[in-house]
Design an enzyme around this catalytic site. Structure first.
Site, short mmCIF file in Angstrom:
data_model
loop_
_atom_site.label_atom_id
_atom_site.label_comp_id
_atom_site.label_asym_id
_atom_site.label_seq_id
_atom_site.Cartn_x
_atom_site.Cartn_y
_atom_site.Cartn_z
N ARG A 125 -20.97 13.84 -53.57
CA ARG A 125 -22.51 14.01 -53.33
C ARG A 125 -23.36 14.54 -54.66
NH1 ARG A 125 -23.27 16.56 -47.54
NH2 ARG A 125 -25.82 16.22 -47.89
N ASP A 318 -32.43 14.06 -40.57
CA ASP A 318 -31.08 13.81 -40.22
C ASP A 318 -30.66 12.93 -39.04
OD1 ASP A 318 -29.99 15.30 -42.54
OD2 ASP A 318 -30.33 17.08 -41.49
O1 SPQ Z 1 -25.41 20.20 -45.02
P1 SPQ Z 1 -25.39 18.82 -45.29
O2 SPQ Z 1 -24.05 18.23 -45.20
O3 SPQ Z 1 -26.13 18.42 -46.42
O4 SPQ Z 1 -26.04 18.32 -43.66
C1 SPQ Z 1 -26.89 17.48 -43.48
C2 SPQ Z 1 -26.67 16.88 -42.19
O5 SPQ Z 1 -26.99 15.59 -41.55
O6 SPQ Z 1 -26.24 17.70 -41.26
C3 SPQ Z 1 -27.30 16.42 -44.66
F1 SPQ Z 1 -26.45 15.65 -44.69
O7 SPQ Z 1 -28.37 18.29 -43.16
C4 SPQ Z 1 -29.13 18.75 -44.58
C5 SPQ Z 1 -30.43 17.76 -44.25
O8 SPQ Z 1 -30.17 16.65 -44.78
C6 SPQ Z 1 -29.33 20.10 -44.10
C7 SPQ Z 1 -30.44 20.75 -44.86
C8 SPQ Z 1 -30.69 22.26 -44.90
O9 SPQ Z 1 -30.10 22.91 -44.18
O10 SPQ Z 1 -31.36 22.86 -45.84
C9 SPQ Z 1 -31.35 19.95 -45.56
C10 SPQ Z 1 -31.26 18.53 -45.52
O11 SPQ Z 1 -30.90 18.18 -46.86
P2 SPQ Z 1 -31.61 18.00 -48.05
O12 SPQ Z 1 -30.70 17.28 -49.08
O13 SPQ Z 1 -32.69 16.79 -47.59
O14 SPQ Z 1 -32.52 19.04 -48.46
#
Ligand code: SPQ
Length: 438
Positions: A125, A318
């Site tokens: 990622r 999500d």
């Molecule tokens: O933690 P992770 O793996 O990135 O988890 C995800 C998920 O689907 O559970 C994304 F794959 O959630 C992120 C979300 O998409 C959690 C998050 C946060 O807690 O700040 C923010 C989002 O990501 P981003 O990249 O849009 O900031």
């Protein structure tokens, strides 16, 4: 790869009263801020999933005493802003993007070195989105070729606040820079192109740390201290989303989902489903520890396809795998645009969902930044989750409307965000069986 396999018999409906586990985003942040606060922070409703536990373990490795989790209760003995100790060895963060990106910010201003690693998915990622602005603040971070993990963070850097217009709408980038800003000289300001989840801001305020919000910008002054507080983590709307979709698509369904977080930066799934014709009521809306919460009642309703408003994308980011299943069961066409971020999650959620839906007989055309789905009749079949928890749970719900069994491979990572999913779903009426094919 098969690993943990979900086999879901077709048809049925969902009913009853459920409480899905605690919010993942808020659980991560409770550990991070509790650890660097002065005093003892008590958390209730903590998500005992692998992602939040990876964050918890990282802080234990840095000398923070943390009791629990036990039945969602965690007690964090804060070490104060300068009390973290050098970890013995690497900090392994599994599948968790939130852990890695937020920790990169928090660790960039520490006096010691650290090494952040993750599983195969996390190691693919993009991390430049955080390492580049952190470098502008004065951080020294080495990444693998392509800017991915592992991240080696060199301690002892003097950080200086920056003014950063974020190129992508990402709560992780915003939170990373705010956490680095706590350790920077002067003011760190982040401006987002569209609103993203604001749990970090709300929680910093709950820990008594002043923030300056001005429209799309949020700023912190470095050098302040956090004061321990009690945190009540609401049920995760991202986990509730599978049940909102499942009950909406399955005739005869009615569910009450208790104590769900409905923060306006997270509730896009409710707006999108309602625009598609879903019947969702918000009961007893209330504030719990600075976060809005409600009980959600959802009943089956016939859905129709829509053009999804791109402004809702970051507010439902999500929930799209589950929403694509709703679109497959809706009458007519659903079009999503402006969602290229879905391609860099735990899997490429556009490509993987399009593949799986096609295997189940649905016309689904991926585009560069979205997808076009024609609602239709779902048939049974075998689909691959690519180790992505949200893909696995979304296809499990699709079985409610399929004409044959839906088999989903590689589902072990459901435990990253939703331990106990299969049991809870089975209790509500989903005919799901779990096996470990090694
Ligand atoms: O933690 P992770 O793996 O990135 O988890 C995800 C998920 O689907 O559970 C994304 F794959 O959630 C992120 C979300 O998409 C959690 C998050 C946060 O807690 O700040 C923010 C989002 O990501 P981003 O990249 O849009 O900031």
């Amino acid at each position: 790869m098969s690993g943990v396999v979900f086999r879901v018999a077709p048809g049925g409906s969902l009913s009853g009263t459920l409480r899905v586990p605690g919010d993942k985003s808020i659980s991560h942040r409770s550990i991070m801020l509790g650890a660097i606060a002065d005093g003892v922070t008590r958390v209730e409703g903590f998500l005992e999933g692998e992602d939040a536990l990876a964050t918890l373990q990282a802080f234990r490795s840095m000398g923070v005493e943390i009791e629990g989790p036990q039945a969602g209760r965690v007690v964090i003995h804060g070490v104060g802003r300068d009390g973290l100790r050098p970890p013995q060895g690497e900090l392994y963060l599994g599948n968790s993007g939130t852990s890695m990106r937020l920790l990169a910010g928090l660790l960039a201003g520490q006096p010691f070195d650290s090494l952040l690693t993750g599983d195969e998915s996390l190691s693919r990622r993009p991390m430049k989105r955080v390492t580049e602005p952190l470098a502008r603040m004065g951080a020294r971070i080495d990444a693998a070729e392509g800017g991915t993990a592992p991240l080696r963070i060199h301690g002892g850097s003097r950080l200086t606040g920056i003014d950063y217009p974020m190129p992508v709408a990402s709560a992780q980038v915003k939170s990373c820079l705010l956490l680095a800003g706590l350790y920077a000289e002067g003011r760190t300001c982040v401006t987002e192109p569209a609103p993203t989840r604001d749990h970090t801001e709300r929680m910093l305020e709950a820990f008594g740390y002043p923030l300056h919000r001005d429209g799309a910008s949020v700023c912190v002054e470095g050098g302040g201290r956090l004061t321990a507080t009690d945190i009540h983590v609401p049920a995760d709307i991202s986990s509730a989303a599978f049940f909102l979709v499942g009950a909406s698509i399955a005739p005869g369904s009615e569910l009450l989902l208790e104590h769900v977080g409905i923060n306006p930066t997270r509730d896009g799934v409710i707006h999108i489903l309602r625009q598609m014709g879903a019947h969702i009521e918000l009961l007893a809306p209330r504030q719990v520890g600075g976060e809005p919460v409600a009980d959600l009642r959802v009943r089956h309703a016939p859905l129709h396809g829509i053009e999804i408003d791109p402004a809702l994308v970051p507010l439902a980011i999500d929930e799209f795998p589950a929403l694509f299943v709703a679109a497959a069961c809706a009458e007519g066409r659903t079009v999503l645009r402006g969602a290229e971020e879905l391609r860099v999650k735990e899997s490429d959620r556009i490509a993987v969902m399009a593949d799986g839906l096609r295997r189940l007989g649905i016309t689904a055309e991926p585009t560069a930044d979205g997808i076009v789905i024609e609602g239709g009749a779902l048939r049974g079949g075998r689909v691959e989750s690519h180790g992505d928890h949200r893909i696995a749970m979304s296809f499990a719900m699709a079985a409610l409307r399929a004409d044959g069994e839906v088999v989903i491979d590689d589902c072990a990572n459901v435990n990253t965000s939703f331990p106990g999913f299969a049991g809870l779903a089975a209790g509500a009426g989903l005919a799901i069986q779990v096996s470990d094919d090694g």
